[in-house]
Design a protein around this motif. Structure first.
Motif, PDB file in Angstrom:
ATOM      1  N   ILE A 194       0.892  -1.011   0.060  1.00 11.35           N
ATOM      2  CA  ILE A 194      -0.103   0.051  -0.016  1.00 11.35           C
ATOM      3  C   ILE A 194       0.873   1.183   0.002  1.00 11.35           C
ATOM      4  CG2 ILE A 194      -1.662   1.275   1.464  1.00 11.35           C
ATOM      5  CD1 ILE A 194      -2.925  -1.217   2.251  1.00 11.35           C
ATOM      6  N   VAL A 195       1.873   1.343   0.986  1.00 11.38           N
ATOM      7  CA  VAL A 195       2.841   2.466   0.930  1.00 11.38           C
ATOM      8  C   VAL A 195       3.396   2.499  -0.482  1.00 11.38           C
ATOM      9  CG1 VAL A 195       4.828   3.190   1.876  1.00 11.38           C
ATOM     10  CG2 VAL A 195       3.114   2.298   3.297  1.00 11.38           C
ATOM     11  N   ILE A 196       3.993   1.770  -0.972  1.00  5.48           N
ATOM     12  CA  ILE A 196       4.807   1.781  -2.159  1.00  5.48           C
ATOM     13  C   ILE A 196       3.675   2.161  -3.488  1.00  5.48           C
ATOM     14  CG2 ILE A 196       5.858   0.456  -4.193  1.00  5.48           C
ATOM     15  CD1 ILE A 196       7.096  -1.398  -1.977  1.00  5.48           C
ATOM     16  N   CYS A 197       2.550   1.662  -3.646  1.00  9.34           N
ATOM     17  CA  CYS A 197       1.561   1.886  -4.633  1.00  9.34           C
ATOM     18  C   CYS A 197       1.047   3.452  -4.562  1.00  9.34           C
ATOM     19  CB  CYS A 197       0.297   0.958  -4.552  1.00  9.34           C
ATOM     20  SG  CYS A 197       0.749  -0.645  -5.047  1.00  9.34           S
ATOM     21  N   TYR A 267      -8.445  -0.846   0.177  1.00 10.06           N
ATOM     22  CA  TYR A 267      -9.271  -2.031  -0.060  1.00 10.06           C
ATOM     23  C   TYR A 267      -8.996  -3.189  -0.729  1.00 10.06           C
ATOM     24  CZ  TYR A 267     -13.766  -4.268  -1.384  1.00 10.06           C
ATOM     25  OH  TYR A 267     -14.918  -5.087  -1.530  1.00 10.06           O
ATOM     26  N   ILE A 268      -7.967  -2.818  -1.812  1.00  8.75           N
ATOM     27  CA  ILE A 268      -7.387  -4.090  -2.831  1.00  8.75           C
ATOM     28  C   ILE A 268      -6.278  -4.802  -2.266  1.00  8.75           C
ATOM     29  CG2 ILE A 268      -6.399  -4.440  -5.035  1.00  8.75           C
ATOM     30  CD1 ILE A 268      -7.995  -2.295  -6.170  1.00  8.75           C
ATOM     31  N   ILE A 575     -13.921  -2.355  -9.477  1.00  8.69           N
ATOM     32  CA  ILE A 575     -13.832  -2.483  -8.029  1.00  8.69           C
ATOM     33  C   ILE A 575     -14.758  -3.814  -7.887  1.00  8.69           C
ATOM     34  CG2 ILE A 575     -14.380  -2.136  -5.463  1.00  8.69           C
ATOM     35  CD1 ILE A 575     -11.746  -0.869  -6.310  1.00  8.69           C
ATOM     36  N   ASN A 576     -15.812  -3.862  -8.173  1.00 12.72           N
ATOM     37  CA  ASN A 576     -17.082  -4.814  -8.232  1.00 12.72           C
ATOM     38  C   ASN A 576     -16.340  -6.211  -8.828  1.00 12.72           C
ATOM     39  OD1 ASN A 576     -18.694  -3.609  -6.815  1.00 12.72           O
ATOM     40  ND2 ASN A 576     -20.058  -3.058  -8.456  1.00 12.72           N
ATOM     41  N   LEU A 577     -15.565  -6.065 -10.079  1.00  7.60           N
ATOM     42  CA  LEU A 577     -15.037  -7.452 -10.728  1.00  7.60           C
ATOM     43  C   LEU A 577     -13.927  -7.825  -9.732  1.00  7.60           C
ATOM     44  CD1 LEU A 577     -14.895  -5.737 -14.255  1.00  7.60           C
ATOM     45  CD2 LEU A 577     -16.306  -7.615 -13.493  1.00  7.60           C
TER      46      LEU A 577
END
Length: 618
Positions: A194-197, A267-268, A575-577
């Motif tokens: 998360i931090v990197i992205c 979330y992902i 996001i739903n996918l």
């Protein structure tokens, strides 16, 4: 009588009121003046609308945290609607408070600090390279390094999963796992990715803020220190960094504050290992119907966001301590890199490759391969784009370009975001008109502050506030949840600060003379706006419309809680996918959003003859 001036209806100026007149005559005179110069009344109307659309949702979400909601009366031990502290206890002191609030708060702080550090290092390096050195291709690099900010923030998260995903969350594994490299959970999910992205997404934000400040720094100050014998390190430590402190502090606080409302990437990458931030904890509370808990969490996010921006505003006011005055303006010198020039350029282009080329190429590769990591001819396919039927995908049984889901979401995105952007542009111009033309009135001051307030509130918290206010009927206003109107209004209000500031800036540069000339000729107010103000302010008006459109087309945090099956957008479809574990189709949709966002941004810059990287790179 009505006269005609070059085909335009005009009115003669109102007669002066007699010296002695009654109350009715004075009222008629004031109404006549207001009809010809309705600026103050327009300001009052705009303030009332914004109070309802900006202040009322915040009041509603805060009050929801102190009233017993339906279904919680037994738990709270009080009747529905009674004043209560139950939700405060549940969020801050109950046995589940750690899961609801405290651990997400700690995770949010960890991620925010990490993202800010990554963004400052990468953005600071790029800014210094582009503004203070003779690195080759500065102009091309300046335009290339702002591209990551044009992409949806969770583009990097999906690309990360395509590379590092292991078998923990089900579905297909990433490329490394397919090649036999076991990726641990801490690398595939959670804080580190998360931090990197997010750091790769937000470093252009620091590049723009810090780079423009570096470009304005007078190089004569550094030259003077070098002449007196100071080393390059001393000059950097004692001269450059102190003068850059306001910009550095502002970049830090603004990036830190933006993390509060970021939803897609946490979330992902956080869901498979239950790594929740405040934004994802808030979304979980909404999805599980915990209205009171939602209100408390949203209020906390709002308070932190407001505190961050207000602290930044205070730092900006203190920047006068760092103002430097030169005799003939600032001088700009570039450092000759010499034998390091090639290495510096390679580093800059490597940063571009890691933040744009690798993520986009990885996502594109996943959409045309059946099994990750296998590059035989029979493994490549366009089925995920064009197939009429995909076996094993009951929720989305065809390629993304088939069926109606993508086209319906695309049409919803264009029309909903388009209407919101149009409202933003027109409202911003009118707000700018009132603020500048009635600059000394209390109405103008209130309008300036209220129109900027949505900037202080993280997007996901503002969406929760709108959900609280409009989920049920209140007076003559019907329940709007699930409607296009709610999405349009929410997007328009949350992007209003940018349009209103653009309108205020543009109207400040427009003198009163053109409008006064038309007024002396007898032109009505609407005629003056339509024939004088709008044509002159066409550029700022276009910018005030297109920029919210570009931002809104890749918006997720604001709309994730407000869409339903009939109002699906491209971002929520993606996001739903992801939720259905249809990685190839989710990646295909995100590529479509990225191409759309980049194309619109490029056309906007060409249309307005501006550039996000203006001033950088020579």
């Amino acid at each position: 009588m009505t006269r005609t001036l070059r085909g335009t209806e005009v009115d003669p100026p109102p007669e002066k009121p007699p010296a002695r007149t009654g109350r009715g005559a004075r009222l008629r005179y004031r109404l006549g003046v207001a009809r010809r110069e309705p600026t103050l009344f327009l300001g009052i109307g705009l303030v009332l609308v914004l109070l309802y659309l900006v202040i009322a949702p915040l009041v509603s979400i805060i009050s929801d945290g102190f009233a017993v909601h339906f279904g919680d009366d037994f738990k709270a031990g009080q009747p529905v609607g009674a004043l209560t502290g139950y939700y405060l206890w549940r969020v801050f002191r109950s046995p589940v408070s750690t899961e609801l609030f405290w651990q997400p708060l700690v995770n949010t702080l960890i991620v925010a600090v990490g993202v800010t550090a990554v963004a400052l290092v990468l953005g600071g390096f790029a800014a210094f390279l582009l503004t203070r050195t003779d690195v080759k291709g500065r102009k091309a690099l300046a335009n290339a390094l702002v591209v990551p900010y044009m992409l949806p923030s969770w583009t990097f998260a999906l690309a990360w999963l395509a590379l590092f995903k292991n078998g923990r969350s089900g579905g297909q594994v990433g490329l490394l796992q397919a090649w036999g490299v076991n990726t641990p959970d801490w690398l595939a999910y959670g804080a580190v990715p998360i931090v990197i992205c997010l750091g790769l997404h937000y470093f252009p934000f620091v590049l723009l803020l810090f780079g423009n400040a570096l470009r304005r720094l007078d190089a004569q100050l550094e030259d003077s220190a070098r002449i007196l014998g100071a080393s390059r390190g001393t000059v950097l430590r004692r001269i450059t960094l102190p003068l850059m402190l306001p910009s550095l502090s502002s970049s830090t606080l603004l990036v830190f504050g933006r993390i509060l409302g970021t939803f897609g990437t946490p979330y992902i990458l956080g869901l498979p290992v239950d790594f929740n931030l405040l934004s994802t904890s808030l979304f979980s509370a909404v999805r599980s119907g915990q209205q009171g808990v939602t209100a408390v969490l949203a209020t906390v996010i709002v308070m932190i966001g407001v505190a961050m921006v207000l602290f930044d505003a205070r730092l900006v006011r203190q920047t006068r301590r760092f103002v430097t005055v030169g005799a003939k303006g600032a001088m700009e010198r570039t450092i000759a890199l010499g034998r390091w020039a090639g290495l510096a350029a390679t580093g800059a282009w490597t940063l571009f490759a890691l933040s744009v080329v690798v993520p986009v190429a990885t996502l594109a590769l996943t959409t045309v391969t059946i099994t990750p990591g296998v590059f035989s001819a029979d493994n490549f396919t366009l089925a995920f784009w064009t197939a009429e039927h995909l076996p094993g995908a009951p929720g989305f049984p065809h390629g993304v370009l088939r069926g109606t889901e993508l086209w319906s979401a695309a049409w919803n995105s264009v029309r909903i975001v388009g209407m919101a952007a149009l409202i933003c542009g027109l409202a911003g111009l009118l707000i700018g008109y009132v603020v500048v033309r009635a600059d000394r009135s209390p109405i103008a001051k209130v309008l300036r502050q209220v129109s900027f307030l949505p900037y202080l509130v993280p997007g996901i918290a503002f969406a929760a506030a709108f959900l609280s206010l409009f989920a049920v009927q209140r007076g003559p206003i019907p329940a709007l949840y699930g409607s296009i109107a709610l999405l349009v209004v929410t997007l328009a209000v949350t992007h209003l600060p940018y349009s209103s500031r653009s309108g205020i800036s543009a109207m400040t540069q427009l003198g009163r003379e053109p409008e006064e000339a038309a007024q002396m000729a007898g032109a009505r107010w609407l005629t003056r706006i339509r024939r004088v103000v709008v044509p002159i302010q066409r550029g700022p008006l276009i910018t005030g419309i297109v920029l919210p459109f570009v931002s809104g087309i890749k918006e997720l945090s604001i709309v994730i809680m407000l869409t339903t099956g009939g109002t699906q957008l491209l971002t929520t479809l993606s996001i739903n996918l992801v939720d259905y574990a249809y990685a190839q189709m989710a990646n295909a949709v995100i590529l479509i959003i990225a191409v759309l966002s980049f194309t619109i941004t490029y056309l906007t810059q060409r249309l307005t003859r501006t550039s996000l990287a203006s001033g950088l790179g020579g």
